[in-house]
Design a protein around this motif. Structure first.
Motif, PDB file in Angstrom:
ATOM      1  N   GLU A 166     -15.525  -3.803  -1.886  1.00 57.80           N
ATOM      2  CA  GLU A 166     -16.462  -4.592  -2.698  1.00 57.80           C
ATOM      3  C   GLU A 166     -16.224  -6.087  -2.607  1.00 57.80           C
ATOM      4  OE1 GLU A 166     -12.719  -4.326  -5.003  1.00 57.80           O
ATOM      5  OE2 GLU A 166     -13.907  -2.953  -3.767  1.00 57.80           O
ATOM      6  N   ARG A 167     -15.187  -6.558  -1.850  1.00 55.63           N
ATOM      7  CA  ARG A 167     -14.913  -7.989  -1.866  1.00 55.63           C
ATOM      8  C   ARG A 167     -14.268  -8.435  -0.551  1.00 55.63           C
ATOM      9  NH1 ARG A 167     -11.097 -10.377  -5.817  1.00 55.63           N
ATOM     10  NH2 ARG A 167     -10.946 -11.918  -4.158  1.00 55.63           N
ATOM     11  N   ALA A 225      -9.919  -3.656   4.146  1.00 60.51           N
ATOM     12  CA  ALA A 225     -11.324  -3.247   4.239  1.00 60.51           C
ATOM     13  C   ALA A 225     -11.546  -1.883   3.605  1.00 60.51           C
ATOM     14  CB  ALA A 225     -11.752  -3.227   5.706  1.00 60.51           C
ATOM     15  N   THR A 226     -10.548  -0.999   3.709  1.00 60.75           N
ATOM     16  CA  THR A 226     -10.665   0.332   3.113  1.00 60.75           C
ATOM     17  C   THR A 226     -10.456   0.296   1.601  1.00 60.75           C
ATOM     18  OG1 THR A 226      -9.879   1.345   5.167  1.00 60.75           O
ATOM     19  CG2 THR A 226      -9.759   2.680   3.179  1.00 60.75           C
ATOM     20  N   HIS A 253       0.842  -1.203   0.000  1.00 60.98           N
ATOM     21  CA  HIS A 253       0.000   0.000   0.000  1.00 60.98           C
ATOM     22  C   HIS A 253       0.875   1.250   0.000  1.00 60.98           C
ATOM     23  CE1 HIS A 253      -3.337   2.676   1.106  1.00 60.98           C
ATOM     24  NE2 HIS A 253      -2.497   3.229   1.962  1.00 60.98           N
ATOM     25  N   ARG A 254       0.467   2.228  -0.810  1.00 59.21           N
ATOM     26  CA  ARG A 254       1.079   3.561  -0.767  1.00 59.21           C
ATOM     27  C   ARG A 254      -0.055   4.580  -0.768  1.00 59.21           C
ATOM     28  NH1 ARG A 254       6.102   5.813  -1.886  1.00 59.21           N
ATOM     29  NH2 ARG A 254       6.935   3.836  -2.689  1.00 59.21           N
ATOM     30  N   GLY A 298      -6.184   2.295  -6.768  1.00 59.86           N
ATOM     31  CA  GLY A 298      -4.779   2.245  -7.139  1.00 59.86           C
ATOM     32  C   GLY A 298      -3.793   2.378  -5.995  1.00 59.86           C
ATOM     33  N   THR A 299      -4.285   2.374  -4.759  1.00 55.00           N
ATOM     34  CA  THR A 299      -3.381   2.545  -3.613  1.00 55.00           C
ATOM     35  C   THR A 299      -2.847   1.229  -3.074  1.00 55.00           C
ATOM     36  OG1 THR A 299      -5.207   2.456  -2.028  1.00 55.00           O
ATOM     37  CG2 THR A 299      -4.600   4.633  -2.907  1.00 55.00           C
ATOM     38  N   THR A 300      -3.484   0.119  -3.431  1.00 52.85           N
ATOM     39  CA  THR A 300      -3.190  -1.154  -2.771  1.00 52.85           C
ATOM     40  C   THR A 300      -3.193  -2.297  -3.774  1.00 52.85           C
ATOM     41  OG1 THR A 300      -4.372  -0.292  -0.830  1.00 52.85           O
ATOM     42  CG2 THR A 300      -3.848  -2.627  -0.825  1.00 52.85           C
ATOM     43  N   VAL A 301      -2.332  -3.271  -3.525  1.00 52.63           N
ATOM     44  CA  VAL A 301      -2.383  -4.535  -4.247  1.00 52.63           C
ATOM     45  C   VAL A 301      -2.210  -5.646  -3.213  1.00 52.63           C
ATOM     46  CG1 VAL A 301       0.100  -4.522  -4.755  1.00 52.63           C
ATOM     47  CG2 VAL A 301      -1.436  -5.938  -6.121  1.00 52.63           C
ATOM     48  N   MET A 302      -3.047  -6.674  -3.347  1.00 53.58           N
ATOM     49  CA  MET A 302      -2.949  -7.773  -2.390  1.00 53.58           C
ATOM     50  C   MET A 302      -2.640  -9.076  -3.129  1.00 53.58           C
ATOM     51  SD  MET A 302      -6.828  -8.745  -1.225  1.00 53.58           S
ATOM     52  CE  MET A 302      -8.139  -9.167  -2.374  1.00 53.58           C
ATOM     53  N   TYR A 303      -1.911  -9.952  -2.410  1.00 51.99           N
ATOM     54  CA  TYR A 303      -1.527 -11.252  -2.954  1.00 51.99           C
ATOM     55  C   TYR A 303      -1.995 -12.332  -1.973  1.00 51.99           C
ATOM     56  CZ  TYR A 303       1.646  -8.640  -6.032  1.00 51.99           C
ATOM     57  OH  TYR A 303       2.183  -7.780  -6.954  1.00 51.99           O
ATOM     58  N   PRO A 304      -3.160 -12.928  -2.198  1.00 52.49           N
ATOM     59  CA  PRO A 304      -3.575 -14.044  -1.341  1.00 52.49           C
ATOM     60  C   PRO A 304      -2.706 -15.263  -1.662  1.00 52.49           C
ATOM     61  CG  PRO A 304      -5.443 -13.070  -2.521  1.00 52.49           C
ATOM     62  CD  PRO A 304      -4.202 -12.570  -3.165  1.00 52.49           C
ATOM     63  N   LEU A 305      -2.252 -15.942  -0.611  1.00 51.79           N
ATOM     64  CA  LEU A 305      -1.478 -17.164  -0.833  1.00 51.79           C
ATOM     65  C   LEU A 305      -1.818 -18.170   0.256  1.00 51.79           C
ATOM     66  CD1 LEU A 305       1.179 -17.344   1.303  1.00 51.79           C
ATOM     67  CD2 LEU A 305       1.867 -15.391  -0.064  1.00 51.79           C
TER      68      LEU A 305
END
Length: 702
Positions: A421-422, A416-417, A84-85, A122-129
């Protein structure tokens, strides 16, 4: 002459044997502790705080956790790496994130290659693993999470957090693992300060404190044996409560015994004789009260929740260990130390007790002059306080279970922020392998499901990872979990939200099952002990009212003052068991003395007021110690411990300074001998009128 010599020799031998008894008791305890110490040291090795250790026995989510243990690699460890940035991720940020996550995938056997999912802003990218590589060992899972956290990079304004169920479980275990030292040190410090203030002696306070510490060592060894022999679940919560009970209840018993011992030292020349008389005087009440507490706690065995069912015998072991130590080792040590242990307020043989106006005599005077008015006022006050229960915060969510904010919670808040939507945590479905494809198709067709994939197979079962459309633990995700359970035959649905739903449902069921059992068990013991029906009903009704009022006060304080954002589902049940058991404990001390005074010929009013005057100070001191020890839990970094400590501490104070002092005493005065109905003491003697006149004169003098 020879016969007289034989008799004299026999008496000397008996006296010598009696003088050697304290040394024998100490020696036996030394042997016992030498045997127990190695096992006590192993208790930490068998403590476990995994979800399955808290879940209900037969719940759907429990079956999922058990089946996952049998699959290749054991229970999966699910993580979400969050980059996150605040001003928006740059191309370099995305490249760094992809590179770091790819390196993690190469080093660890993941179920699938992690794919980055960017947020709309565009502030966050998540990688579920997800990985099954660490195996079934908690230390290996913790090491895996730590390695991932060390490998994710970050810096220069790029914030990286590792969250998800696996990370949250690791954070929970670390928090629970850090409790033992601070909990013990804080408890010892609190008890030591209170004992110094109560005894006003530089030496006496140390004796019961050391004995309580040895009782705690013994209890840990016994609990380790319960786990090894019967598979009793030992969680950090139950171990913490056991330590609190050993020091709290043990100090209470010590206060009662030492007070009676001090009194007897003014009547008997030898400390051994004084201690023998003290044990005869207060021993039965201490044994009966501790037995009642243990019986109430053991009723938790009827609970379906693993954590509650395990806490019952563990807490009972703590109380009984404290009883054993305080009625054997403490008396022996006090006798060996002699009168000098009370310095500077050493009780002298033949010393007349100082007559002074006791605050409890004054309180008893109020209760005795207007017993009905005091009863009505007190009952209304407790009822008004109980209304605060309707203000208790809602169910406690996972992210609110810590009083601090570990990394996994920060990651969850960021997700959550950024992704309103998911969901960011999986719902786990376990289905028979033979119909896995069919189940997968059914899952994808259920409303609220955003996606599903097959993870692994083994032992005739297949694991599916399902992503809900709604946020974790939201009403929408809960509806999706319920829809999965309703729509899938022969499958099991688990995961964090499903576990929370099962916890809430089972706690509600356990409350309905265990509460009546505790009431009946305690009531039956009191009936046998007091040989009455009215007095036991009065005591039980009083402690139930205290429980309701304590929860009401919690409803007014927990969220606005202490910042708790939810109520732990187990709070009503555990607080009920502890407050009823411990509250009746004090009721036994008081009513036992009332019965003793009545048997000695005192009238109802005189018996009640004398009992309050003689036991009020000791009960107040014991209540303060017990409340203070439970309040130690409020400093622990878990919301469930904070809430339990607050409710029990408030309840003990209410019981000590309102219910025992005013309401029970007023009831005893108002009911007179009817309080002992249908026992022999309930029958009015011929001189009852004279007894009432004596009681009125007693009130006038006070």
């Amino acid at each position: 002459m020879g016969a007289e010599t034989d008799v004299s020799g026999t008496r000397l031998r008996r006296a010598g044997a009696r003088r050697g008894l304290p040394w024998l008791v100490v020696a036996l305890w030394v042997v016992l502790l030498a045997v127990a110490a190695p096992f006590a040291g192993k208790l930490g090795d068998v403590q476990s705080d995994r979800a399955v250790d808290y879940l209900p026995t037969n719940a759907d989510s429990t079956q999922v956790a058990k089946i996952q243990d049998t699959l290749p690699g054991g229970e999966s460890t699910d993580l979400v790496i969050v980059y996150h940035r605040d001003g928006g991720l740059t191309a370099a940020d995305r490249a760094t994130a992809d590179e770091r996550v790819a390196a993690i995938a190469r080093e660890h056997p993941l179920s699938a290659r992690p794919e980055g999912i960017g947020s709309k802003d565009g502030t966050t990218v998540m990688y579920p693993l997800s990985t099954t590589g660490p195996g079934q060992d908690d230390e290996a899972r913790t090491a895996f999470v730590k390695d991932v956290r060390d490998s994710v990079g970050g810096g220069g304004g790029l914030q990286v957090r590792v969250g998800g169920p696996g990370a949250m479980n690791t954070d929970s275990m670390e928090v629970y693992g850090s409790l033992d030292g601070p909990l013990l040190y804080t408890t010892v410090a609190v008890v030591a300060i209170l004992l110094i203030l109560i005894y006003r002696s530089p030496f006496l306070w140390l004796v019961p404190l050391v004995v309580a510490g040895l009782a705690d060592l013994l209890s840990m060894a016994v609990v380790y044996g319960l786990h090894q022999g019967f598979g009793t679940t030992v969680s950090s919560q139950s171990a913490a409560v056991m330590t609190i009970l050993v020091f709290g209840a043990g100090t209470d018993y010590a206060l009662l015994l030492v007070a009676r011992y001090r009194e007897e030292l003014t009547r008997r020349a030898l400390p051994l004789d004084a201690m023998t008389a003290a044990l005869r005087g207060c021993g039965p009440a201490v044994v009966a009260s501790s037995g009642t507490v243990a019986a109430g706690l053991l009723c938790l065995l009827a609970a379906d929740l693993n954590s509650s069912r395990g806490m019952g015998p563990i807490a009972a072991v703590g109380v009984l260990s404290a009883l054993l130590a305080m009625t054997t080792l403490l008396p022996a040590v006090l006798v060996l130390l002699g009168r000098r242990v009370f310095w500077p307020l050493v009780p002298a043989y033949g010393q007349e007790p100082r007559e002074r106006r006791s605050v409890f005599a004054a309180m008893g005077g109020v209760a005795g002059r207007r017993p009905v008015a005091v009863l009505v006022t007190g009952g209304v006050a407790l009822g008004a306080l109980a209304l605060g229960m309707f203000s208790l915060p809602g169910e406690l969510k996972l992210e609110d279970s810590f009083t601090s904010r570990p990394e996994s919670i920060v990651a969850m808040e960021t997700l959550a922020t950024a992704y309103p939507e998911r969901s960011s945590q999986p719902v786990t479905v376990i289905t028979p392998t033979g119909r896995a494809d069919e189940t997968l198709a059914e899952v994808r067709g259920i409303r609220g499901v955003a996606g599903a994939e097959r993870v692994r197979d083994g032992g005739g079962w297949t694991e599916l990872a399902v992503t809900a459309q709604d946020l974790p633990e939201s009403a929408g995700e809960r509806a999706t979990v319920q829809a999965l359970r309703d729509g899938l035959d022969g499958s099991h649905v688990g995961g964090p939200t499903a576990q929370q739903m099962d916890l809430e449902k089972t706690n509600s069921r356990d409350l309905r099952a265990v509460v009546p059992l505790v009431v009946v068990a305690v009531l039956l013991i009191l009936i046998v002990l007091l040989r009455s029906l009215v007095a036991p009903l009065l005591l039980v009704a009083a402690v139930v009212a205290v429980w309701a009022a304590s929860l009401g006060i919690a409803g007014l304080v927990l969220e606005p003052v202490l910042g708790a954002k939810g109520t732990d589902p187990g709070l009503p049940l555990l607080s009920f068991v502890f407050l009823v058991a411990l509250g009746v404990d004090y009721g036994i001390f008081l009513m036992h003395r009332v019965r003793e005074e009545t048997l000695a010929g005192a009238g109802p009013t005189d018996a009640a007021l004398t009992a309050l005057r003689t036991t009020g100070g000791v009960i107040a001191s014991a209540g303060l110690v017990l409340a203070a020890t439970f309040s130690v839990l409020m400093n622990m970094p878990m919301t469930n411990l904070l809430e339990l400590g607050f409710v029990v501490a408030v309840g003990v104070l209410l019981d000590t300074f309102l219910v025992r002092t005013y309401l029970v005493t007023s009831a005893a005065v108002a009911l007179g001998r009817r309080i002992w109905w249908p026992g022999a003491l309930s029958r009015r003697p011929q001189d009852e009128d004279q007894s009432r006149e004596d009681g009125a004169e007693l009130l006038a003098r006070r």
